[in-house]
Write an enzyme that holds these catalytic residues in place. Structure first.
Site, PDB file in Angstrom:
ATOM      1  N   ASP A   1       0.943  -1.191  -0.049  1.00  0.00           N
ATOM      2  CA  ASP A   1      -0.015   0.020   0.142  1.00  0.00           C
ATOM      3  C   ASP A   1       0.880   1.127  -0.209  1.00  0.00           C
ATOM      4  O   ASP A   1       0.475   2.408  -0.543  1.00  0.00           O
ATOM      5  CB  ASP A   1      -0.885  -0.040   1.086  1.00  0.00           C
ATOM      6  CG  ASP A   1      -2.229  -1.049   0.898  1.00  0.00           C
ATOM      7  OD1 ASP A   1      -2.156  -1.388  -0.111  1.00  0.00           O
ATOM      8  OD2 ASP A   1      -2.891  -1.064   1.992  1.00  0.00           O
TER       9      ASP A   1
ATOM     10  N   ASP B   1      -1.133  13.833  21.895  1.00  0.00           N
ATOM     11  CA  ASP B   1       0.173  13.379  20.970  1.00  0.00           C
ATOM     12  C   ASP B   1      -0.136  13.702  19.654  1.00  0.00           C
ATOM     13  O   ASP B   1       0.882  13.537  18.633  1.00  0.00           O
ATOM     14  CB  ASP B   1       0.175  11.680  21.107  1.00  0.00           C
ATOM     15  CG  ASP B   1       0.625  11.112  22.208  1.00  0.00           C
ATOM     16  OD1 ASP B   1       0.845  12.196  23.546  1.00  0.00           O
ATOM     17  OD2 ASP B   1       0.521  10.115  22.645  1.00  0.00           O
TER      18      ASP B   1
ATOM     19  N   ASN C   1      -5.755   6.345  11.325  1.00  0.00           N
ATOM     20  CA  ASN C   1      -7.060   6.827  12.054  1.00  0.00           C
ATOM     21  C   ASN C   1      -7.575   5.664  12.746  1.00  0.00           C
ATOM     22  O   ASN C   1      -8.308   5.965  13.707  1.00  0.00           O
ATOM     23  CB  ASN C   1      -7.835   7.125  10.844  1.00  0.00           C
ATOM     24  CG  ASN C   1      -9.493   7.335  11.443  1.00  0.00           C
ATOM     25  OD1 ASN C   1      -9.598   8.138  11.988  1.00  0.00           O
ATOM     26  ND2 ASN C   1     -10.134   6.274  11.032  1.00  0.00           N
TER      27      ASN C   1
END
Length: 292
Positions: free
Chosen positions: A74, A178, A192
């Site tokens: 990917d 963070d 995500n």
């Protein structure tokens, strides 16, 4: 939604996973499979140097081919989509490892894929892109595109960063923690997801804003907004970095502002017609009972 077709299928342009010269025999095998089907194969110059062959300047290759192929994973496909974005050529990923979310043609599937491609049994998906730029305090602009996400974090591990976010010029939140992920639906299954954000169907047009380990007593939640909105981000006095698709880094300093919007044009990903996004979710994320 899936009625787009290639004007012709005569020439394919390849890039290979970087720093893997051992991929040469696999590339040569796949190249031969393409050529047997009457499809000419061009190889990008950088990939050619890696395996000791001859290649073509990337921009020239993109101009001459009908579609582009990434051979790797990917990450290789993400890089190819960004680099070729201006040429509007569909991109297909052949996965040299495990089944990916984006590079979903396996090595064993290449012959079948080519037969389906030549018979019109394929589809071209439009995937939204993030368009943006970092405006430095000096006035300099650094422009970028992203297919997966833009991630703002501290340059120092485990150090907090504060990200102020505005939509259409109106401040709506300050994220302390963070960092912050601004993801496309395509990237919703990447960082995500690991940060607790939602999985969003990849053909949706939306931004997903997901805080990373929020340092707040107020319950910071992921937010999904349509691409009609422009997003502005700054980090006040905190130094930070912005990572584009996990591959390109920009330093954010005091006075810098990061601007993000939905790109005017989509990226085009070429897939097998029978590819089912939900079956890939079940396989990759182990959802549901496999024996139902």
């Amino acid at each position: 939604m899936h009625k787009q077709k290639l004007e012709q299928i005569k020439t394919a342009g390849f890039i290979l996973k970087p720093d893997t010269p051992e991929i040469k025999p696999l590339y040569e095998k796949i190249k031969a499979q393409f050529e047997v089907k009457g499809i000419k194969v061009l190889l990008a110059e950088r990939s050619a140097r890696m395996i000791g062959g001859e290649g073509m300047v990337f921009k020239q290759m993109c101009q001459e081919v009908d579609f582009l192929v990434s051979l790797g994973g990917d990450g290789t496909l993400l890089s190819l989509v960004r680099r070729s974005y201006a040429f509007r050529k569909p991109v297909v990923g052949i996965n040299a490892g495990n089944l990916g979310f984006l590079a979903d043609i396996t090595i064993d599937d290449v012959d079948v894929f080519l037969e389906q491609l030549l018979s019109g049994e394929y589809r071209i998906d439009d995937r939204m892109m993030i368009e943006g730029y970092l405006k430095k305090s000096t006035g300099e602009k650094k422009e970028f595109f992203a297919l997966n996400d833009v991630v703002i974090t501290s340059p120092q591990p485990s150090k907090m960063v504060k990200v102020n976010a505005s939509i259409d010029g109106e401040r709506f939140n300050s994220y302390r923690g963070d960092g912050l992920i601004i993801s496309t639906p395509t990237g919703s299954t990447a960082y995500n997801l690991a940060a607790g954000g939602p999985v969003v169907y990849p053909l949706t047009k939306a931004f997903i804003l997901t805080p990373i380990s929020a340092h707040s007593l107020t319950n910071q939640r992921p937010l999904v907004v349509p691409t009609d909105f422009d997003i502005e981000l700054d980090t006040e006095k905190y130094d930070a970095i912005a990572m584009i698709d996990g591959q390109v880094r920009y330093d954010i300093e005091e006075g810098d502002v990061l601007y993000i919007c939905g790109a005017k044009r989509s990226a085009k990903l070429l897939h097998r017609k029978e590819r089912n996004y939900f079956s890939i979710l079940r396989e990759k994320l182990h959802w549901g009972d496999r024996h139902w």
